[in-house]
Design a protein around this motif. Sequence first.
Motif, mmCIF file in Angstrom:
data_model
loop_
_atom_site.group_PDB
_atom_site.id
_atom_site.type_symbol
_atom_site.label_atom_id
_atom_site.label_comp_id
_atom_site.label_asym_id
_atom_site.label_seq_id
_atom_site.Cartn_x
_atom_site.Cartn_y
_atom_site.Cartn_z
ATOM 1 N N UNK A 86 1.139 -1.140 0.015
ATOM 2 C CA UNK A 86 0.180 0.091 0.070
ATOM 3 C C UNK A 86 0.862 1.086 -0.157
ATOM 4 N N UNK A 87 1.959 1.274 0.648
ATOM 5 C CA UNK A 87 2.984 2.448 0.860
ATOM 6 C C UNK A 87 3.358 2.697 -0.671
ATOM 7 N N UNK A 88 3.847 1.622 -1.394
ATOM 8 C CA UNK A 88 4.224 1.566 -2.679
ATOM 9 C C UNK A 88 3.338 2.153 -3.746
ATOM 10 N N UNK A 89 2.111 1.620 -3.621
ATOM 11 C CA UNK A 89 1.046 2.211 -4.320
ATOM 12 C C UNK A 89 0.781 3.555 -4.175
ATOM 13 N N UNK A 90 0.711 4.084 -2.760
ATOM 14 C CA UNK A 90 0.372 5.463 -2.368
ATOM 15 C C UNK A 90 1.522 6.255 -2.952
ATOM 16 N N UNK A 91 2.843 6.002 -2.720
ATOM 17 C CA UNK A 91 3.935 6.557 -3.415
ATOM 18 C C UNK A 91 3.771 6.999 -4.917
ATOM 19 N N UNK A 92 3.355 5.652 -5.670
ATOM 20 C CA UNK A 92 3.103 5.748 -6.919
ATOM 21 C C UNK A 92 1.989 6.808 -7.280
ATOM 22 N N UNK A 93 0.846 6.811 -6.307
ATOM 23 C CA UNK A 93 -0.156 7.697 -6.631
ATOM 24 C C UNK A 93 0.363 9.467 -6.680
ATOM 25 N N UNK A 94 1.137 9.525 -5.429
ATOM 26 C CA UNK A 94 1.539 10.875 -5.127
ATOM 27 C C UNK A 94 2.415 11.393 -6.328
ATOM 28 N N UNK A 95 3.252 10.396 -6.870
ATOM 29 C CA UNK A 95 4.224 10.945 -7.997
ATOM 30 C C UNK A 95 3.328 11.116 -9.033
ATOM 31 N N UNK A 96 2.473 10.288 -9.478
ATOM 32 C CA UNK A 96 1.428 10.271 -10.687
ATOM 33 C C UNK A 96 0.813 11.584 -10.651
ATOM 34 N N UNK A 97 -0.038 11.897 -9.454
ATOM 35 C CA UNK A 97 -0.919 12.888 -9.429
ATOM 36 C C UNK A 97 -0.135 14.224 -9.207
#
Length: 145
Positions: A86-97
Amino acid sequence: MTEPTTASTAAKGGFDLGQGPGRLLVWLYGVFTVAAASRSVVQMILDFGRAPLAYVLSAAAAVVYAFITYSLVRGGNTARRAALVCCAAELAGVLLVGTWTVVEPSAFPDATVWSDFGMGYLFIPVILPVTAMMWLRRAGQRPAP
């Protein structure tokens, strides 16, 4: 000196993710869960048509934060692995958005929690998952008592 082990901690995999630096992560993720959820609910109720993508993304961030908080409180190896994902997905989301809001600001008439890499939240949304992943990896390397 090692931390005392309770029966529930031993049953979960030998360590408690919510102790030491993990306690600060639990607190921060809890605060961000409430902040993101409150923000998105209010925005969706008051003015959903203005920026539906931004408001839904803030709600999604709240769900991710809540799951990470739960995993850290639960503890154990399975919860640690789930929190890492989930942290990896969160980081990906933050970087993407974050990148999306910088490259195409018109796509977001209103900010999300992750807009501009979390600038509205002192960049904590981009720092938090990195810090959490470092803690979770370190916790996974500790030997079981």
